[in-house]
Design a protein around this motif. Structure first.
Motif, PDB file in Angstrom:
ATOM      1  N   TYR A  20       0.826  -1.206   0.000  1.00  0.00           N
ATOM      2  CA  TYR A  20       0.000   0.000   0.000  1.00  0.00           C
ATOM      3  C   TYR A  20       0.861   1.257   0.000  1.00  0.00           C
ATOM      4  O   TYR A  20       0.619   2.194  -0.762  1.00  0.00           O
ATOM      5  N   VAL A  21       1.885   1.271   0.841  1.00  0.00           N
ATOM      6  CA  VAL A  21       2.776   2.438   0.916  1.00  0.00           C
ATOM      7  C   VAL A  21       3.485   2.651  -0.414  1.00  0.00           C
ATOM      8  O   VAL A  21       3.681   3.780  -0.868  1.00  0.00           O
ATOM      9  N   GLN A  22       3.872   1.551  -1.068  1.00  0.00           N
ATOM     10  CA  GLN A  22       4.605   1.649  -2.329  1.00  0.00           C
ATOM     11  C   GLN A  22       3.736   2.125  -3.491  1.00  0.00           C
ATOM     12  O   GLN A  22       4.249   2.703  -4.438  1.00  0.00           O
ATOM     13  N   THR A  23       2.441   1.872  -3.429  1.00  0.00           N
ATOM     14  CA  THR A  23       1.583   2.154  -4.582  1.00  0.00           C
ATOM     15  C   THR A  23       0.560   3.267  -4.358  1.00  0.00           C
ATOM     16  O   THR A  23      -0.061   3.700  -5.326  1.00  0.00           O
ATOM     17  N   ARG A  24       0.377   3.718  -3.125  1.00  0.00           N
ATOM     18  CA  ARG A  24      -0.664   4.729  -2.898  1.00  0.00           C
ATOM     19  C   ARG A  24      -0.314   6.017  -3.641  1.00  0.00           C
ATOM     20  O   ARG A  24       0.862   6.430  -3.710  1.00  0.00           O
ATOM     21  N   PRO A  25      -1.304   6.686  -4.215  1.00  0.00           N
ATOM     22  CA  PRO A  25      -1.049   7.917  -4.952  1.00  0.00           C
ATOM     23  C   PRO A  25      -0.449   9.004  -4.061  1.00  0.00           C
ATOM     24  O   PRO A  25      -0.694   9.052  -2.857  1.00  0.00           O
ATOM     25  N   ILE A  26       0.328   9.871  -4.669  1.00  0.00           N
ATOM     26  CA  ILE A  26       0.917  11.009  -3.967  1.00  0.00           C
ATOM     27  C   ILE A  26      -0.098  12.148  -3.971  1.00  0.00           C
ATOM     28  O   ILE A  26      -0.621  12.527  -5.023  1.00  0.00           O
ATOM     29  N   GLU A  27      -0.402  12.666  -2.808  1.00  0.00           N
ATOM     30  CA  GLU A  27      -1.368  13.757  -2.699  1.00  0.00           C
ATOM     31  C   GLU A  27      -0.745  15.057  -3.201  1.00  0.00           C
ATOM     32  O   GLU A  27       0.419  15.362  -2.914  1.00  0.00           O
ATOM     33  N   ARG A  28      -1.524  15.824  -3.942  1.00  0.00           N
ATOM     34  CA  ARG A  28      -1.093  17.130  -4.440  1.00  0.00           C
ATOM     35  C   ARG A  28      -2.185  18.150  -4.155  1.00  0.00           C
ATOM     36  O   ARG A  28      -3.379  17.819  -4.202  1.00  0.00           O
ATOM     37  N   PRO A  29      -1.824  19.404  -3.885  1.00  0.00           N
ATOM     38  CA  PRO A  29      -2.844  20.429  -3.632  1.00  0.00           C
ATOM     39  C   PRO A  29      -3.584  20.788  -4.916  1.00  0.00           C
ATOM     40  O   PRO A  29      -3.082  20.539  -6.020  1.00  0.00           O
ATOM     41  N   PRO A  30      -4.771  21.389  -4.788  1.00  0.00           N
ATOM     42  CA  PRO A  30      -5.493  21.834  -5.981  1.00  0.00           C
ATOM     43  C   PRO A  30      -4.703  22.894  -6.746  1.00  0.00           C
ATOM     44  O   PRO A  30      -3.857  23.586  -6.189  1.00  0.00           O
ATOM     45  N   GLY A  31      -5.013  22.993  -8.021  1.00  0.00           N
ATOM     46  CA  GLY A  31      -4.354  23.968  -8.885  1.00  0.00           C
ATOM     47  C   GLY A  31      -3.539  23.274  -9.975  1.00  0.00           C
ATOM     48  O   GLY A  31      -3.141  22.124  -9.838  1.00  0.00           O
ATOM     49  N   VAL A  32      -3.302  24.004 -11.049  1.00  0.00           N
ATOM     50  CA  VAL A  32      -2.517  23.474 -12.161  1.00  0.00           C
ATOM     51  C   VAL A  32      -1.067  23.333 -11.720  1.00  0.00           C
ATOM     52  O   VAL A  32      -0.439  24.300 -11.294  1.00  0.00           O
ATOM     53  N   LEU A  33      -0.535  22.123 -11.818  1.00  0.00           N
ATOM     54  CA  LEU A  33       0.838  21.851 -11.391  1.00  0.00           C
ATOM     55  C   LEU A  33       1.837  21.956 -12.536  1.00  0.00           C
ATOM     56  O   LEU A  33       3.012  22.212 -12.315  1.00  0.00           O
ATOM     57  N   VAL A  34       1.372  21.714 -13.755  1.00  0.00           N
ATOM     58  CA  VAL A  34       2.235  21.780 -14.939  1.00  0.00           C
ATOM     59  C   VAL A  34       1.485  22.565 -16.006  1.00  0.00           C
ATOM     60  O   VAL A  34       0.464  22.106 -16.516  1.00  0.00           O
ATOM     61  N   ALA A  35       1.990  23.737 -16.353  1.00  0.00           N
ATOM     62  CA  ALA A  35       1.274  24.605 -17.284  1.00  0.00           C
ATOM     63  C   ALA A  35       1.649  24.340 -18.738  1.00  0.00           C
ATOM     64  O   ALA A  35       0.829  24.505 -19.645  1.00  0.00           O
ATOM     65  N   ARG A  36       2.884  23.907 -18.979  1.00  0.00           N
ATOM     66  CA  ARG A  36       3.399  23.827 -20.344  1.00  0.00           C
ATOM     67  C   ARG A  36       3.049  22.501 -21.011  1.00  0.00           C
ATOM     68  O   ARG A  36       3.172  21.435 -20.412  1.00  0.00           O
ATOM     69  N   ALA A  37       2.620  22.569 -22.251  1.00  0.00           N
ATOM     70  CA  ALA A  37       2.362  21.365 -23.033  1.00  0.00           C
ATOM     71  C   ALA A  37       3.686  20.753 -23.475  1.00  0.00           C
ATOM     72  O   ALA A  37       4.735  21.419 -23.464  1.00  0.00           O
ATOM     73  N   PRO A  38       3.679  19.486 -23.873  1.00  0.00           N
ATOM     74  CA  PRO A  38       4.917  18.862 -24.361  1.00  0.00           C
ATOM     75  C   PRO A  38       5.519  19.617 -25.536  1.00  0.00           C
ATOM     76  O   PRO A  38       4.806  20.234 -26.334  1.00  0.00           O
ATOM     77  N   LEU A  39       6.830  19.555 -25.630  1.00  0.00           N
ATOM     78  CA  LEU A  39       7.565  20.191 -26.717  1.00  0.00           C
ATOM     79  C   LEU A  39       8.153  19.119 -27.620  1.00  0.00           C
ATOM     80  O   LEU A  39       8.704  18.129 -27.140  1.00  0.00           O
ATOM     81  N   HIS A 156       3.086  11.591  -8.924  1.00  0.00           N
ATOM     82  CA  HIS A 156       4.452  12.028  -9.193  1.00  0.00           C
ATOM     83  C   HIS A 156       4.445  13.054 -10.331  1.00  0.00           C
ATOM     84  O   HIS A 156       3.625  12.983 -11.253  1.00  0.00           O
ATOM     85  N   LEU A 157       5.368  13.986 -10.261  1.00  0.00           N
ATOM     86  CA  LEU A 157       5.631  14.892 -11.374  1.00  0.00           C
ATOM     87  C   LEU A 157       6.900  14.424 -12.053  1.00  0.00           C
ATOM     88  O   LEU A 157       7.913  14.174 -11.388  1.00  0.00           O
ATOM     89  N   VAL A 158       6.851  14.299 -13.374  1.00  0.00           N
ATOM     90  CA  VAL A 158       8.000  13.788 -14.109  1.00  0.00           C
ATOM     91  C   VAL A 158       8.408  14.772 -15.192  1.00  0.00           C
ATOM     92  O   VAL A 158       7.581  15.475 -15.772  1.00  0.00           O
ATOM     93  N   TRP A 159       9.703  14.804 -15.442  1.00  0.00           N
ATOM     94  CA  TRP A 159      10.267  15.494 -16.595  1.00  0.00           C
ATOM     95  C   TRP A 159      10.950  14.429 -17.442  1.00  0.00           C
ATOM     96  O   TRP A 159      11.807  13.691 -16.943  1.00  0.00           O
ATOM     97  N   ILE A 160      10.515  14.315 -18.678  1.00  0.00           N
ATOM     98  CA  ILE A 160      11.031  13.292 -19.587  1.00  0.00           C
ATOM     99  C   ILE A 160      11.600  13.979 -20.821  1.00  0.00           C
ATOM    100  O   ILE A 160      10.959  14.865 -21.399  1.00  0.00           O
ATOM    101  N   LYS A 161      12.785  13.556 -21.191  1.00  0.00           N
ATOM    102  CA  LYS A 161      13.409  14.075 -22.407  1.00  0.00           C
ATOM    103  C   LYS A 161      13.870  12.896 -23.246  1.00  0.00           C
ATOM    104  O   LYS A 161      14.431  11.933 -22.720  1.00  0.00           O
TER     105      LYS A 161
END
Length: 200
Positions: A20-39, A156-161
């Protein structure tokens, strides 16, 4: 015998708690967390890097970079692509990274597709859901990136290149990546060679 079952139950409870600890979702506050679309930037064949894994050839068609919120993760072990792409992520940006929006959606993955549903009315226009989220087939460039992708959790928030790629492989295997944000259904997923990954 009773002691055996008690120990078994105890171990099962501990295992379940760890899982459960390994898979439970990470809580995030309301609001847009990532504004930019993929490039992405189209690549001429002469500018494309050489990418390979045993038995497979990769044709990079565009450079690709995104920051996004993980909406869902699905591991694959037995389908034709799992040798090179063991992880799919459903990712969201813009209002599809907002906790208030996501609470009103049911999101899941199956058979290399990403699905969403809602009760009565979608929390944002359907077209915005389509253009602000994607199911991405991920091809890790190395074992370290593969392990880190497999450990991701919703929230999770990810940055992928890396690169959008078309793939050919054994027994006539062929995978073509999407290169647009507006498509849906079969063939709409991006196929990404992940050269770099940052997780937060």
């Amino acid at each position: 015998m009773r002691l055996f079952w008690l120990i078994l139950l105890l171990f099962g409870g501990v295992f379940g708690l760890i899982r459960y600890v390994q898979t439970r979702p990470i809580e995030r506050p309301p609001g847009v967390l990532v504004a930019r679309a993929p490039l992405q930037q189209p690549l001429a064949p002469a500018d494309a890097p050489h990418l390979e894994k045993p038995g497979y050839r990769f044709q990079p068609v565009a450079s690709f970079e995104l920051e996004a919120r993980v909406l869902s993760k699905r591991l694959y072990r037995y389908d034709a692509a799992s040798v090179i792409s063991p992880v799919d992520l459903a990712l969201g940006w813009g209002r599809m990274s907002d906790t208030d929006v996501l609470r009103k959606l049911k999101i899941w993955q199956s058979d290399r597709f990403y699905f969403y549903a809602w009760f009565r009315e979608p929390p944002i226009p359907l077209g915005e859901i389509v253009t602000s989220s994607a199911n991405i087939h991920l091809i890790p460039a190395n074992p370290n990136i593969e392990l880190r992708l497999k450990r991701l959790k919703p929230g999770h928030l990810v940055w992928i290149k890396g690169y959008l790629v078309n793939v050919t492989g054994p027994n006539g295997f062929f995978w073509r990546t999407s290169t647009v944000r507006t498509d849906t259904g079969n063939g709409a997923c991006e196929i990404v060679w992940v050269a770099d990954l940052i997780v937060r």
